[in-house]
Enzyme design. Structure first.
Site, PDB file in Angstrom:
ATOM      1  N   LYS A  15      25.895 -19.608 -22.601  1.00  0.00           N
ATOM      2  CA  LYS A  15      24.924 -20.151 -22.088  1.00  0.00           C
ATOM      3  C   LYS A  15      23.586 -19.560 -22.123  1.00  0.00           C
ATOM      4  O   LYS A  15      23.427 -18.383 -21.442  1.00  0.00           O
ATOM      5  CB  LYS A  15      24.755 -21.124 -20.604  1.00  0.00           C
ATOM      6  CG  LYS A  15      24.018 -22.087 -20.578  1.00  0.00           C
ATOM      7  CD  LYS A  15      24.413 -23.307 -21.396  1.00  0.00           C
ATOM      8  CE  LYS A  15      24.190 -24.286 -20.968  1.00  0.00           C
ATOM      9  NZ  LYS A  15      24.413 -25.520 -21.518  1.00  0.00           N
ATOM     10  N   THR A  60      29.971 -23.798 -21.540  1.00  0.00           N
ATOM     11  CA  THR A  60      28.834 -23.335 -21.155  1.00  0.00           C
ATOM     12  C   THR A  60      28.055 -23.986 -20.010  1.00  0.00           C
ATOM     13  O   THR A  60      27.093 -23.146 -19.213  1.00  0.00           O
ATOM     14  CB  THR A  60      27.780 -23.313 -22.403  1.00  0.00           C
ATOM     15  OG1 THR A  60      27.469 -24.487 -22.835  1.00  0.00           O
ATOM     16  CG2 THR A  60      28.552 -22.554 -23.868  1.00  0.00           C
ATOM     17  N   ASP A  61      28.228 -25.167 -19.829  1.00  0.00           N
ATOM     18  CA  ASP A  61      27.502 -25.687 -18.659  1.00  0.00           C
ATOM     19  C   ASP A  61      28.194 -25.034 -17.355  1.00  0.00           C
ATOM     20  O   ASP A  61      27.610 -25.035 -16.286  1.00  0.00           O
ATOM     21  CB  ASP A  61      27.789 -27.296 -18.733  1.00  0.00           C
ATOM     22  CG  ASP A  61      27.094 -28.098 -17.513  1.00  0.00           C
ATOM     23  OD1 ASP A  61      25.974 -28.157 -17.513  1.00  0.00           O
ATOM     24  OD2 ASP A  61      27.715 -28.531 -16.736  1.00  0.00           O
ATOM     25  N   PHE A 153      -3.792  11.313 -35.190  1.00  0.00           N
ATOM     26  CA  PHE A 153      -2.684  11.138 -36.279  1.00  0.00           C
ATOM     27  C   PHE A 153      -3.290  11.661 -37.425  1.00  0.00           C
ATOM     28  O   PHE A 153      -4.161  11.291 -38.235  1.00  0.00           O
ATOM     29  CB  PHE A 153      -2.406   9.926 -36.436  1.00  0.00           C
ATOM     30  CG  PHE A 153      -1.370   9.454 -37.417  1.00  0.00           C
ATOM     31  CD1 PHE A 153       0.027   9.957 -37.016  1.00  0.00           C
ATOM     32  CD2 PHE A 153      -1.356   8.487 -38.505  1.00  0.00           C
ATOM     33  CE1 PHE A 153       1.147   9.861 -37.877  1.00  0.00           C
ATOM     34  CE2 PHE A 153      -0.170   8.418 -39.366  1.00  0.00           C
ATOM     35  CZ  PHE A 153       0.971   8.877 -38.850  1.00  0.00           C
ATOM     36  N   ARG A 170      -8.397   8.755 -31.392  1.00  0.00           N
ATOM     37  CA  ARG A 170      -8.180   7.353 -31.506  1.00  0.00           C
ATOM     38  C   ARG A 170      -7.547   6.757 -30.401  1.00  0.00           C
ATOM     39  O   ARG A 170      -7.065   7.264 -29.323  1.00  0.00           O
ATOM     40  CB  ARG A 170      -6.841   7.149 -32.635  1.00  0.00           C
ATOM     41  CG  ARG A 170      -5.574   7.424 -32.275  1.00  0.00           C
ATOM     42  CD  ARG A 170      -4.557   6.936 -33.323  1.00  0.00           C
ATOM     43  NE  ARG A 170      -3.198   7.561 -32.966  1.00  0.00           N
ATOM     44  CZ  ARG A 170      -1.994   7.046 -33.762  1.00  0.00           C
ATOM     45  NH1 ARG A 170      -2.259   6.329 -34.858  1.00  0.00           N
ATOM     46  NH2 ARG A 170      -0.686   7.590 -33.331  1.00  0.00           N
ATOM     47  N   GLN A 214       5.580   8.685 -32.381  1.00  0.00           N
ATOM     48  CA  GLN A 214       6.856   9.328 -32.257  1.00  0.00           C
ATOM     49  C   GLN A 214       7.012  10.335 -31.261  1.00  0.00           C
ATOM     50  O   GLN A 214       8.273  10.428 -30.390  1.00  0.00           O
ATOM     51  CB  GLN A 214       7.385   9.855 -33.550  1.00  0.00           C
ATOM     52  CG  GLN A 214       7.745   8.610 -34.476  1.00  0.00           C
ATOM     53  CD  GLN A 214       6.574   8.426 -35.561  1.00  0.00           C
ATOM     54  OE1 GLN A 214       5.257   8.759 -35.108  1.00  0.00           O
ATOM     55  NE2 GLN A 214       6.734   7.908 -36.616  1.00  0.00           N
ATOM     56  N   ASN A 240       2.977  -0.113 -32.615  1.00  0.00           N
ATOM     57  CA  ASN A 240       1.562   0.432 -32.422  1.00  0.00           C
ATOM     58  C   ASN A 240       0.537  -0.651 -32.603  1.00  0.00           C
ATOM     59  O   ASN A 240       0.310  -1.336 -33.661  1.00  0.00           O
ATOM     60  CB  ASN A 240       1.608   1.342 -33.594  1.00  0.00           C
ATOM     61  CG  ASN A 240       0.360   2.342 -33.296  1.00  0.00           C
ATOM     62  OD1 ASN A 240      -0.513   2.105 -32.656  1.00  0.00           O
ATOM     63  ND2 ASN A 240       0.248   3.575 -33.981  1.00  0.00           N
ATOM     64  N   HIS A 242      -2.661  -1.481 -33.155  1.00  0.00           N
ATOM     65  CA  HIS A 242      -3.787  -0.838 -34.019  1.00  0.00           C
ATOM     66  C   HIS A 242      -5.256  -1.333 -33.391  1.00  0.00           C
ATOM     67  O   HIS A 242      -5.661  -2.398 -33.230  1.00  0.00           O
ATOM     68  CB  HIS A 242      -3.739  -0.781 -35.313  1.00  0.00           C
ATOM     69  CG  HIS A 242      -2.375  -0.315 -35.981  1.00  0.00           C
ATOM     70  ND1 HIS A 242      -1.941   1.232 -35.951  1.00  0.00           N
ATOM     71  CD2 HIS A 242      -1.425  -1.041 -36.368  1.00  0.00           C
ATOM     72  CE1 HIS A 242      -0.815   1.020 -36.418  1.00  0.00           C
ATOM     73  NE2 HIS A 242      -0.535  -0.105 -36.843  1.00  0.00           N
TER      74      HIS A 242
END
Length: 287
Positions: A15, A60-61, A153, A170, A214, A240, A242
């Site tokens: 479920k 599932t109920d 970077f 940055r 990283q 990322n 940006h």
């Protein structure tokens, strides 16, 4: 081709996304626990797939109803609640040999004794139990963080298709998804463990002068493991987000690192894990 050339493969059922809100009504103030619970069961279920014989199937109920019924006794932590559910489904149902319970907990910040506002970040856990061993994974999802400086970077490999300029300053922003595996499923202070692990993630992000996302990922995972001995492994997924400096020169304006375009997509996606040396293999899939 004969009947022996084809067989039933791995399978599970359950479920998905049972929405549960529990209100603990103390005399002076209320506490809210807001959950999204998904259960998945596997075991001796060939008959229902091959012949439609459902004798071994726990509906599932019923799984949904069990979530609500177990919540009546209280929810001390999502890890303890998931362990209780997983063990029940396996131990109480002869045909079920593995249960996996995934819970997302939505955060509410208190603004008054009985009033709340939705907070950022989603606490998570995934518990897997096979009748003998249990694996507990805690985590956080959609935890949005940003450093407006202290990120670079450059020095990356370039080829004929590279247009990205190198940068020594940055904005670094991401929506953290982190999962950390506990070395043991034995009783622990799950709430403290989660709070402290999440704190160290955020502090590592803030404290790391980043030369790449990283590098930041590894610093976050490493810091969590160095401060939380009960954890064996941390895995992170960091999109990322940006932010590109807008060229205002067509308007005869300068832009000294103040106006940015926040790009929606595409985005870099950095993923990886940090593992404690000698950590036991969980023996159960958890990722």
């Amino acid at each position: 081709m004969t009947d022996h050339d084809i067989r039933l493969g791995d399978n599970q059922y359950g479920k998905a996304e049972t929405r549960l809100v529990r209100v603990d009504r103390h005399d002076d103030r209320h506490e809210v626990t807001d959950l999204n619970v998904s259960t998945a069961l596997a075991g001796d279920l060939a008959a229902t797939h091959l012949t439609g014989d459902n004798a071994g199937v726990l509906p599932t109920d019923t799984q949904k109803n069990t979530v609500f019924a177990f919540a009546r006794d209280g929810i001390s932590s999502i890890e303890a609640f998931a362990l209780r559910l997983a063990r029940h489904f396996v131990d109480a149902t002869p045909t079920i040999h593995r249960a996996r319970v995934r819970i997302e907990q939505y955060s509410w910040a208190r603004v008054a004794d009985h009033s709340f506002v939705r907070d950022s970040g989603t606490r998570t856990t995934t518990v897997t139990y096979d009748g003998t061993a249990a694996t507990v994974v805690s985590g956080v999802d959609d935890l949005v963080v940003m450093n407006t400086t202290g990120s670079e970077f450059h020095g990356f490999h370039s080829d004929r298709y590279t247009t990205l300029p190198e940068t020594h300053d940055r904005i670094l922003a991401t929506a953290v998804r982190a999962d950390w595996r506990h070395a043991s499923a034995a009783d622990t202070d799950w709430n403290t463990s989660h709070r402290e692990a999440a704190r160290h993630l955020v502090e590592a992000f803030a404290d790391t002068h980043s030369l790449s996302l990283q590098q930041t990922l590894h610093a976050m995972g490493e810091r969590v493991l160095r401060h939380r001995e009960e954890l064996a492994e941390v895995r992170l997924s960091l999109p990322n987000k940006h932010h590109f400096l807008v060229d205002l020169s067509p308007f005869e304006l300068d832009n000294p690192g103040e106006v940015f375009f926040a790009a929606d997509r595409p985005y870099g996606l950095i993923e990886g894990g940090v593992v404690r040396d000698g950590a036991p293999d969980p023996g159960l899939a958890w990722w």
